[in-house]
Design a protein around this motif. Structure first.
Motif, mmCIF file in Angstrom:
data_model
loop_
_atom_site.group_PDB
_atom_site.id
_atom_site.type_symbol
_atom_site.label_atom_id
_atom_site.label_comp_id
_atom_site.label_asym_id
_atom_site.label_seq_id
_atom_site.Cartn_x
_atom_site.Cartn_y
_atom_site.Cartn_z
ATOM 1 N N ALA A 43 0.837 -1.191 0.000
ATOM 2 C CA ALA A 43 0.000 0.000 0.000
ATOM 3 C C ALA A 43 0.876 1.247 0.000
ATOM 4 O O ALA A 43 1.708 1.424 0.904
ATOM 5 C CB ALA A 43 -0.916 0.002 1.217
ATOM 6 N N PRO A 44 0.725 2.119 -1.014
ATOM 7 C CA PRO A 44 1.569 3.320 -1.073
ATOM 8 C C PRO A 44 1.270 4.268 0.094
ATOM 9 O O PRO A 44 0.141 4.356 0.578
ATOM 10 C CB PRO A 44 1.172 3.966 -2.408
ATOM 11 N N THR A 45 2.293 4.962 0.528
ATOM 12 C CA THR A 45 2.142 5.974 1.565
ATOM 13 C C THR A 45 2.121 7.359 0.924
ATOM 14 O O THR A 45 2.316 7.504 -0.285
ATOM 15 C CB THR A 45 3.298 5.913 2.560
ATOM 16 N N ALA A 46 1.908 8.382 1.742
ATOM 17 C CA ALA A 46 1.868 9.757 1.240
ATOM 18 C C ALA A 46 3.209 10.194 0.669
ATOM 19 O O ALA A 46 3.272 11.140 -0.122
ATOM 20 C CB ALA A 46 1.432 10.702 2.355
ATOM 21 N N SER A 47 4.278 9.538 1.065
ATOM 22 C CA SER A 47 5.591 9.872 0.489
ATOM 23 C C SER A 47 5.861 9.093 -0.787
ATOM 24 O O SER A 47 6.726 9.468 -1.583
ATOM 25 C CB SER A 47 6.702 9.617 1.513
ATOM 26 N N ASP A 48 5.117 7.999 -0.989
ATOM 27 C CA ASP A 48 5.275 7.218 -2.226
ATOM 28 C C ASP A 48 4.518 7.854 -3.386
ATOM 29 O O ASP A 48 5.003 7.871 -4.527
ATOM 30 C CB ASP A 48 4.754 5.791 -2.034
ATOM 31 N N VAL A 49 3.323 8.335 -3.101
ATOM 32 C CA VAL A 49 2.491 8.981 -4.118
ATOM 33 C C VAL A 49 2.198 10.392 -3.645
ATOM 34 O O VAL A 49 1.504 10.599 -2.641
ATOM 35 C CB VAL A 49 1.172 8.209 -4.340
ATOM 36 N N THR A 50 2.740 11.365 -4.342
ATOM 37 C CA THR A 50 2.567 12.765 -3.954
ATOM 38 C C THR A 50 1.778 13.507 -5.026
ATOM 39 O O THR A 50 1.857 13.174 -6.207
ATOM 40 C CB THR A 50 3.920 13.460 -3.728
#
Length: 211
Positions: A43-50
């Motif tokens: 699951a992507p985090t807020a730092s992975d998908v901006t």
């Protein structure tokens, strides 16, 4: 033990807004980034998908495998320019994919939170004696004005009548509205101008007190 040395690849990247024009975003509009991955990922985090300057960013899966994802964000009141994004994901083995910062379907969103303004508002007539102060029957009243950016045709009333504003130059900024004076017309001429830019930012309405 399963060996996996292949980094995940991002595909089918699309970026749209819920604005009436999906390529534009004004304050409080929602911008949605969708993308697919070549394999299931963590699951992507807020730092992975901006999503650049957008606020209230959420990232949610669109399938049960973890291969299709959606990220949404809200346009803040100071955002202007191209909506930027970056997608960097990890597969379940920990292989990191290369950052993706462009769409694959040529979609893009331009953020515009600046309301247009009007200047150079002039009300005149074709009266031969005094075109700035007088008008008689069969004279034409002409209202001209300039917008700070290209806008769709504004809504104009002139001497109590709804009139069509025209942009003869085609630049979307130089406008003119004309209305003929009829027998029995008397008194000071009033007018109103309502307008908005293509993103839907409404400008300050103008009337005869603006002249």
């Amino acid at each position: 033990v399963g060996i996996d040395t292949t980094a995940p690849e991002v595909s089918s990247v699309s970026l749209v807004s819920d604005n009436a024009d999906s390529a534009l975003g004004k304050r409080d509009d929602t911008v949605t980034l969708t993308f697919k991955i070549s394999e299931p990922i963590q699951a992507p985090t807020a730092s992975d998908v901006t999503l650049g300057s957008l606020t209230d960013v959420t990232i949610t899966p669109l399938d049960d495998e973890g291969k299709e994802w959606k990220a949404t964000g809200t346009v803040p009141d100071t955002a202007n320019g191209s909506a930027a994004f970056s997608i960097t994901v990890l597969d379940n083995a920990g292989n990191r994919g290369s950052p993706e910062t462009t769409t694959t379907d040529q979609t893009a969103v331009t953020l515009d939170t600046t309301a247009p303004t009007l200047s150079g508002i002039v009300l005149a007539s074709t009266n031969a004696k005094d075109s700035t102060r007088l008008a008689k029957a069969d004279d034409d009243l002409t209202l001209t004005f300039t917008s700070s950016e290209a806008i769709p045709a504004p809504t104009v009333t002139l001497a109590g009548a709804s009139v069509t504003a025209t942009n003869a130059s085609g630049n979307g900024t130089s406008w003119q509205a004309t209305h003929p004076v009829a027998d029995g017309d008397t008194g000071d001429v009033d007018f109103s101008i309502s307008y908005a830019d293509p993103a839907g930012n409404a400008g300050e309405s103008k009337d005869e007190s603006s002249v």
